[in-house]
Enzyme design. Sequence first.
Site, short mmCIF file in Angstrom:
data_model
loop_
_atom_site.label_atom_id
_atom_site.label_comp_id
_atom_site.label_asym_id
_atom_site.label_seq_id
_atom_site.Cartn_x
_atom_site.Cartn_y
_atom_site.Cartn_z
N GLU A 55 -10.25 -3.53 4.69
CA GLU A 55 -9.89 -2.53 3.69
C GLU A 55 -8.76 -3.04 2.80
O GLU A 55 -8.77 -2.86 1.58
CB GLU A 55 -9.49 -1.21 4.36
CG GLU A 55 -10.62 -0.51 5.09
CD GLU A 55 -11.78 -0.14 4.19
OE1 GLU A 55 -11.54 0.29 3.05
OE2 GLU A 55 -12.93 -0.28 4.63
N HIS B 230 -5.85 -10.41 14.33
CA HIS B 230 -4.42 -10.15 14.40
C HIS B 230 -3.94 -10.32 15.83
O HIS B 230 -4.71 -10.25 16.78
CB HIS B 230 -4.09 -8.72 13.95
CG HIS B 230 -4.45 -8.44 12.53
ND1 HIS B 230 -3.70 -8.88 11.47
CD2 HIS B 230 -5.50 -7.77 11.99
CE1 HIS B 230 -4.25 -8.49 10.34
NE2 HIS B 230 -5.36 -7.81 10.63
N ASP C 189 -2.71 -4.48 3.45
CA ASP C 189 -2.89 -4.80 4.87
C ASP C 189 -3.87 -5.96 5.06
O ASP C 189 -4.82 -6.13 4.30
CB ASP C 189 -3.40 -3.58 5.63
CG ASP C 189 -2.32 -2.51 5.77
OD1 ASP C 189 -1.14 -2.82 5.55
OD2 ASP C 189 -2.68 -1.36 6.10
N ASP D 98 -6.57 -6.73 6.60
CA ASP D 98 -7.86 -6.40 7.20
C ASP D 98 -8.87 -6.21 6.09
O ASP D 98 -8.57 -6.43 4.91
CB ASP D 98 -7.75 -5.17 8.10
CG ASP D 98 -7.19 -3.94 7.38
OD1 ASP D 98 -7.22 -3.92 6.12
OD2 ASP D 98 -6.73 -3.02 8.06
N GLU E 191 0.80 -1.22 0.00
CA GLU E 191 0.00 0.00 0.00
C GLU E 191 0.84 1.28 0.00
O GLU E 191 0.43 2.29 -0.55
CB GLU E 191 -0.95 0.01 1.20
CG GLU E 191 -2.08 -1.00 1.10
CD GLU E 191 -3.06 -0.88 2.25
OE1 GLU E 191 -3.38 0.25 2.63
OE2 GLU E 191 -3.50 -1.92 2.77
N TYR F 297 1.39 -5.34 13.25
CA TYR F 297 0.28 -4.56 12.67
C TYR F 297 -0.51 -3.86 13.76
O TYR F 297 -0.85 -4.45 14.78
CB TYR F 297 -0.62 -5.49 11.87
CG TYR F 297 -1.62 -4.77 11.01
CD1 TYR F 297 -1.21 -3.81 10.09
CD2 TYR F 297 -2.97 -5.04 11.12
CE1 TYR F 297 -2.12 -3.14 9.30
CE2 TYR F 297 -3.90 -4.38 10.32
CZ TYR F 297 -3.47 -3.44 9.42
OH TYR F 297 -4.38 -2.78 8.63
N ARG G 70 -3.51 -2.31 13.77
CA ARG G 70 -4.98 -2.26 13.81
C ARG G 70 -5.48 -3.64 14.24
O ARG G 70 -5.61 -4.56 13.44
CB ARG G 70 -5.55 -1.87 12.44
CG ARG G 70 -5.18 -0.45 12.04
CD ARG G 70 -5.85 -0.01 10.74
NE ARG G 70 -5.43 1.34 10.39
CZ ARG G 70 -4.40 1.62 9.60
NH1 ARG G 70 -3.71 0.64 9.05
NH2 ARG G 70 -4.07 2.87 9.33
#
Length: 706
Positions: free
Chosen positions: A87, A345, A83, A85, A10, A300, A302
């Site tokens: 998104e 996570h 990532d 997740d 990203e 990570y 989040r």
Amino acid sequence: MAKKTLIIVESPAKAKTIEKYLGEGYAVAASMGHLVDLPKSRLAVDVEKGFEPEYITIRGKAKILNGLRQEAGRSAEVLLASDNDREGEAISFHLRNAILSKKPGIPVRRIVFNEITPQVIRDAVAHPGEIDGAKVEAQKARRVLDRLVGYHLSPILWKKVKNGLSAGRVQSVALRLLCEREAEVESFLPEEYWSLEAELKKGRSTFKAALVEFRGAKAEPKTQQEVDAVIASLQGAEYRVAALRSTEKTLKPKAPLTTSKLQQEAANRFGFTSRKTMQVAQTLYEGVDIGSGRVGLITYMRTDSTRVSETALAEVRDFLAERYPAELPEKAVYYTPAAKAQDAHEAIRPTYVRNTPEDVRGSLSPEQFKLYSLVWERFVSSQMIPARTVTSTADIRAGEALFRASSTRTSLPGFQRVLSVLATKEQGKALPALAEGEALEFLRHIGEQHFTSGPARYTDATIIKALEEKGIGRPSTYAPIISVLLDRYYVVRKSRQLVPTQLGRIINNLLTAQFPELLNENFTASLERRLDEVEERKASWDEVVSEFYRGFKVQVDHVMDTLESIKGVLDEPTEFICEKCGRPLVKKLGRYGFFLACTGFPECRNTRAVPLADCPKPGCGGKIIARRRKGGRGKEFYGCTNYPQCDFVTYYKPANASCPQCGHFLVEKQDKQRGSYKACINPQCDYLHTPDGASTEHQDAEDQSA
């Protein structure tokens, strides 16, 4: 020449770090986040055909997308590494489709990882998988829901309140919490109460004991007269130790950090906003050059889980066995994730525990060092033995009164040995050695007036805690929720507190009255759980959207037809005259607060800031208005409209009240001792005036231009 494997991440920073870990056969490129999304200019959701969204290339991103397609065409295969997740999964999904639409036949796979370290990246590349369709559908459901809410609520606000306003699904619930708390703050009336302490002496040591009982009842003096009555009854009384006791307490270490706890700790310890915390954490995750090479320092960031991998547990236990063997428990400590946690996570932890904060300090910015220290200390301490404290308490009898003194000391440091930024101070001055029945020398009484404290306004830390506890939002959304409210000027940040604006209150009152279910925190939390069910393959995305939309659309149509417009009702006539056309000026509410506008609009577009007070300089006659530095940045200040002839300026906001002693205006102040209070702007007046400079001369005259 052999074709390379293209890895798409990203961000450029992440690409730079990963590129160093892989050999010549790999190329790493960055997508710069989402490249495909719903268009901004229209609904782009087909409500008649299963709520299917219409995705387009984001404006300004076509060049990046075309470049990635071309590079993919020259590659042997493509590994999508956004990532791990919802998104990130959606980004990979849209990238795969965009690449295959132009370059069919190229192998496109998905890789995921929780930390950016050489071994983890190599393992991920060696074991590519497929895109998780359930995660993609959960993201699609959230995106469609948010689009439906925004595109139906915003026109109501445009028609009934003011053009240019907007509303969001989760942000509106957060705004409601902030407005409800503000109402509690404003309606709170402080009550007076007093405390009484006796300063006592034994040998060369002095200490204070607080009054806890009087005449057999709990001591709760409300006035100075009540305190004086207690003091009068104690004239000539002997102060003697009535009882001694010692209480031991075990303090367990806290679990490793989740996203919300990271944001809360950073806000409380360092004053970081949630957005700043996540920005700094992102740099630590994506990679920092620490001299021996570029490496991601934390996992990570989040996550809502406190789970830690067995590999990480083994590493930290080896580290503790070498550095803190006495504080190493017999077995690893496991923490149970919260009931609402997705547990996708690990907890946020250092990637290499041997990279201690002091070891890498020279490679980090001050903000990075603070945040890394927080993550490292919380993780390492979580795998150490508990600490123990001992609280010594002395009850001291004097006449009909009972006083109490206590102090706390640490008897076993345990996990606290590794704490620095997370360290807490011991409570109370140590008491001298006392014995039951012994008399103490009385020195003086100390009576102090207090006022009860009302509910505190939300800060970044406390609103995130509230959202998490109520199940509103997810780790990736906490910071954006606050940012959106600030960007829309529905909320402002004052002294770290989040305060709803007049505009924010109007929006909240309208939405709460007309869409009570939408702004109900339980309803919002249940919708979040439904999105989780989509990711867990327990529900279909269009089913979740359909359930929501049916009732929502009926209510939208009803409100649009029946709600009376309040456009212009807040306009307030003033005595001011437009200096350009001579017509009256009216006070209006704009996106950034109140302002003065000419009634001759649109022929005359003259506007002015709203005067807040009369200039206090003798003979000036100007008005005090709010200003900012050129470009709208920096701290707001308050200056005279007659600048540059008058150079008066203050950084304290006028309080819309006059001093009862000298007639100058009062300003709003705040300090730790008094909390919020008003003081006179006149330095010669003693009406609650503190000599720390209520007014100053202008430092940068050129910045006072409106």
